[in-house]
Design an enzyme around this catalytic site. Sequence first.
Site, PDB file in Angstrom:
ATOM      1  N   TYR A 119      21.504  36.017 -48.524  1.00 50.53           N
ATOM      2  CA  TYR A 119      21.797  36.354 -49.931  1.00 50.53           C
ATOM      3  C   TYR A 119      21.282  35.626 -50.947  1.00 50.53           C
ATOM      4  CZ  TYR A 119      25.776  33.382 -49.643  1.00 50.53           C
ATOM      5  OH  TYR A 119      26.486  32.156 -49.540  1.00 50.53           O
ATOM      6  N   SER A 156      25.407  27.360 -47.377  1.00 50.93           N
ATOM      7  CA  SER A 156      24.879  28.005 -48.689  1.00 50.93           C
ATOM      8  C   SER A 156      24.186  26.810 -49.522  1.00 50.93           C
ATOM      9  CB  SER A 156      26.259  28.215 -49.576  1.00 50.93           C
ATOM     10  OG  SER A 156      25.737  28.800 -51.030  1.00 50.93           O
ATOM     11  N   MET A 180      -9.389  32.359 -76.962  1.00 53.22           N
ATOM     12  CA  MET A 180     -10.544  32.088 -76.939  1.00 53.22           C
ATOM     13  C   MET A 180     -11.625  32.827 -78.264  1.00 53.22           C
ATOM     14  SD  MET A 180     -10.976  31.500 -72.859  1.00 53.22           S
ATOM     15  CE  MET A 180     -10.903  32.987 -72.625  1.00 53.22           C
ATOM     16  N   GLY A 187      -6.629  36.189 -78.318  1.00 53.99           N
ATOM     17  CA  GLY A 187      -6.646  35.362 -79.745  1.00 53.99           C
ATOM     18  C   GLY A 187      -7.039  33.792 -79.127  1.00 53.99           C
ATOM     19  N   ARG A 218      -7.553  47.482 -71.541  1.00 56.23           N
ATOM     20  CA  ARG A 218      -6.570  46.568 -70.543  1.00 56.23           C
ATOM     21  C   ARG A 218      -5.075  47.124 -70.627  1.00 56.23           C
ATOM     22  NH1 ARG A 218      -7.106  41.783 -74.909  1.00 56.23           N
ATOM     23  NH2 ARG A 218      -5.776  42.939 -76.252  1.00 56.23           N
ATOM     24  N   LYS A 275     -11.896  41.601 -69.476  1.00 57.22           N
ATOM     25  CA  LYS A 275     -12.231  42.468 -70.417  1.00 57.22           C
ATOM     26  C   LYS A 275     -13.770  43.023 -69.627  1.00 57.22           C
ATOM     27  CE  LYS A 275     -12.532  40.563 -74.627  1.00 57.22           C
ATOM     28  NZ  LYS A 275     -12.687  39.497 -75.303  1.00 57.22           N
ATOM     29  N   CYS A 315      23.098  29.357 -53.896  1.00 58.26           N
ATOM     30  CA  CYS A 315      24.219  29.608 -54.992  1.00 58.26           C
ATOM     31  C   CYS A 315      23.787  28.502 -56.031  1.00 58.26           C
ATOM     32  CB  CYS A 315      25.578  29.427 -54.491  1.00 58.26           C
ATOM     33  SG  CYS A 315      25.536  27.440 -53.725  1.00 58.26           S
ATOM     34  N   HIS A 346      -1.039  39.219 -84.634  1.00 54.94           N
ATOM     35  CA  HIS A 346      -0.884  38.079 -83.728  1.00 54.94           C
ATOM     36  C   HIS A 346       0.756  37.947 -83.285  1.00 54.94           C
ATOM     37  CE1 HIS A 346      -0.233  33.765 -82.578  1.00 54.94           C
ATOM     38  NE2 HIS A 346      -1.216  33.950 -81.926  1.00 54.94           N
ATOM     39  N   ARG A 387     -18.620  37.626 -76.155  1.00 49.69           N
ATOM     40  CA  ARG A 387     -17.139  37.860 -75.906  1.00 49.69           C
ATOM     41  C   ARG A 387     -16.750  37.201 -74.789  1.00 49.69           C
ATOM     42  NH1 ARG A 387     -16.042  44.204 -75.962  1.00 49.69           N
ATOM     43  NH2 ARG A 387     -13.980  43.370 -76.944  1.00 49.69           N
TER      44      ARG A 387
END
Length: 929
Positions: free
Chosen positions: A903, A816, A135, A133, A374, A54, A883, A492, A124
Amino acid sequence: MSKPLKKKIAKKPGLRATPSVAAPVTQKTVRYVYSFSDGKADGNGSMKPLLGGKGAGLHEMTRIGLPVPPGFTITTEVCSYFYANKKQYPSELAAQVAAALAKVEKSVGKKFGDRKNPLLVSVRSGARDSMPGMMDTILNLGMNDEVVEIVAKKTRNPRFAWDSYRRFLQTYGDVVMGVQKKVGEDHDPFETVIDEVKRSANAEKDTDLSANDLKTLVERFKRLIRGRTGRDFPQDPKDQLWGAIGAVFGSWNNDRAIVYRRKYGIPHDWGTAVNVQTMVFGNRGDTSATGVAFTRDPATGEKVFYGEYLINAQGEDVVAGVRTPHPVAQLAEEMPRAHKELLQVRSLLEKHFRDMQDLEFTVEDNKLYILQTRNGKRTGFAAVRIAMDMVAENLITKEEAIRRIPADSLSHLLAPIFDRESVRKATKIATGLAAGPGAASGRLVFSAKEAVELAQKGEKVILARIETSPEDLRGMIAAQGILTARGGVSSHAALVARQMGKVCVCGASALRIDYAAQTLMAGKLTLRQGDYISIDGTAGEVYAGEVKTAASEVVQVLVEKKLNPKQSKVYQEFASLMNWADQVRTLEVRANADLPDQAATAIAFGATGIGLCRTEHMFFEGDRIDPMREMILAETLEERKVALAKLLPLQRGDFVGIFRAMKGLPTTIRFLDPPLHEFLPNTEVQQRDLAKKLNVPFERIEHRVEELREFNPMLGLRGCRLGIAYPEVTEMQARAIFEAVAEVQKSGIKMKPEIMIPLVGFYKEMGLQFEIVHRVAKEVAKEQNVKFKYLVGIMLEIPRAAMVADELAKDAEFFSFGTNDLTQTTLGMSRDDSGGFLPQYQELEILANNPFATIDQQGVGKLMEISRDQARKTRPDIELGICGEHGGDPESVKFCHRIGLNYVSCSPFRIPVARLAAAQAALAEKKVA
Ligand code: ADP
Ligand code: MG
Ligand code: MG
């Protein structure tokens, strides 16, 4: 790794070629306070770690000439200091704050507590990443019994003055002095007082209260504070200011902030900054307003200005859903001048930040001010659309688009939608705002607690609330979807849903939710807790009952081939993004697929091979379980061979199907892995049935089951140990594979299968299995008179294998990493039993992530690196892959890229996510280089 190091070096004065030109005076004193006013700012947008998101935004906006009320930022370093020093401040802070305050006072021509021109400020919070929301913010600080009268007189608006004062008392009392609802109380004590005053004044809305009513409210609030705390509310603005600063720092460690940080992996040591800023007032009457806006639609990503405002309101009124806000387009009629300016700000902000912005504005007496900007939080759909549109608009490059779209967003694009046919038949009970796209149905619950409890039992739930607040967060996480009766696009519920990718419909005002009765009513229809309900967060619709889902557009195009790609914008965006990602990534993405249709799906999603084909199902499916059981029950080798001979053609057929689907792409096949008892029935009734079916005595089955019982089957007779105990099983599997290779080769498909032996820990163990494979390969080649190639390798899933990887690599042509078992064996934790303690481990930060979802890089990852280094000593070109389920987790994919695997292999629906994550990893490397 080298990044922080570089910074450190750069900071050390002696190491630089050119002498530092920074002012020598500030060398000794640390700067804890950064000012912004009159088009100048000490900080800028890049200073988020120090000034918070902020703060950095306020400094940057001031620099580019936007109308930002002047103020200053106290850095996050003070927050760290505060917690490291028993909630004390650095000694320099007081003087720096005083100086910055004086600067603000000079800029606006007002003074704290002044008799003529009193200054009011907001205090703030603002961490590096926004935590909406979580803080606390305090408005109208500087108000007291004297100042309120002066403001009333000066503005000739006593109502406004008293309203501002009561708001200040309310938040200050709550946040700083701790006057909150006690255990057992249903209502916030301040709200209770407001309700009482409203009732006696016959007022319906807050705005119906007169100046005198508000005066009464102020008196009662002060009494409430004194009654609850034994202390008077502080009249001196300086005391108020320090109280507020302490409370903002204190709020960094409140319960909801901690829960939020845990959910989003924000480190607890970042801390928050504190912004102190001159107040501007949206509550000065009908020429004033306050609002929030997004430069594009954060739910769909569409390029429309999107937002809402309230006339004569302040602060969180818009978000809190006290009154229903107006869509921002309406501002064009109500306040044309401010609206025009706002549109200019919109385009300026997007050009400057080159991303969708979420901004907060206030209009005071027709004059526009910007209070925050923001990068806007967005759904997965919006993330993709916005990035793709911005590339088309030349705002960002393709590479930036790839970097910017969270890889997980793609899973939203693949998530099911409601089936059109079922929707037509369903009963629609309400419409609301489409706040989180997707389809969800589940059991109706009305509280976070219920949501969590039911979800833990494995139920899908829809959390319905009149409106949500941060206290509901746990329930929102547990629910499939969120439904609210009140609140707009910036409420919210909408905010959280967007961020978590939850399906959400908000502000469905036709619904009446009764928490006490646990009912949701729509017209004459009543739904109770536990009833099924369905919500469509793409269309904003609510249905009673369970509505069937259908495949997403992308899946309809690619897999079901039911939708024409030209008709789906979502698909087109998806396809271009994947195309770009493939151009930059170096990591190959394969699929875990056991059946021909899974293989086909995987290829449709862009897999370039199969990294794991498990052969278990080939023994389980349909009637073939019978010969498998015969094989297990066999008492002699001859009997066993007879049973295996029945299995051979079935398996060969399966492999032929898979090879046809793979058309020559690499395919890794793992030999039989699970413990044998999994194939036998475990109840007596089933065992007797089987005895009859196979024509063997019941006792024989009972006895064999008893024989196979193990205390820790996952560490018992399984993996290659089976093949060691029953070499004829390995032989049959090898034969099925090679005969299938020979068969498809005749139809022109050249396959080079990769044969994988599971759970190897010893060189000899592996060798015995390879020997069989090589022998059978030769036999089949001779019998069928064909030539073919293949690889042999192991699934690396126990720590011993990692330690002797150099030895194993003498014969193994690939490894693998089976990271599911490798995690279990390395951590000594059973995946299936860890649910009981893992949450606490994460809560206590023993573990940052669930190690079965994201690779434990320090432990398991280290073993992978050791294996790699050891293996390459003996076989420099050894093929390395993964994998385990981690192969579809973005963080783990990036790790696999960094350690140089060839991979990753994951389930078909995670393939797009892995492709994007792999591209991001390649770009990250490029940036460092
Ligand atoms: P959050 O981080 O919860 O969004 P903010 O610090 O942005 O908290 O404050 C919430 C709201 O309070 C803002 O959206 C804005 O409407 C209002 N607000 C904050 N500071 C000021 C100010 N100086 N003047 C007017 N309104 C303010
Ligand atoms: Mg707030
Ligand atoms: Mg804000």
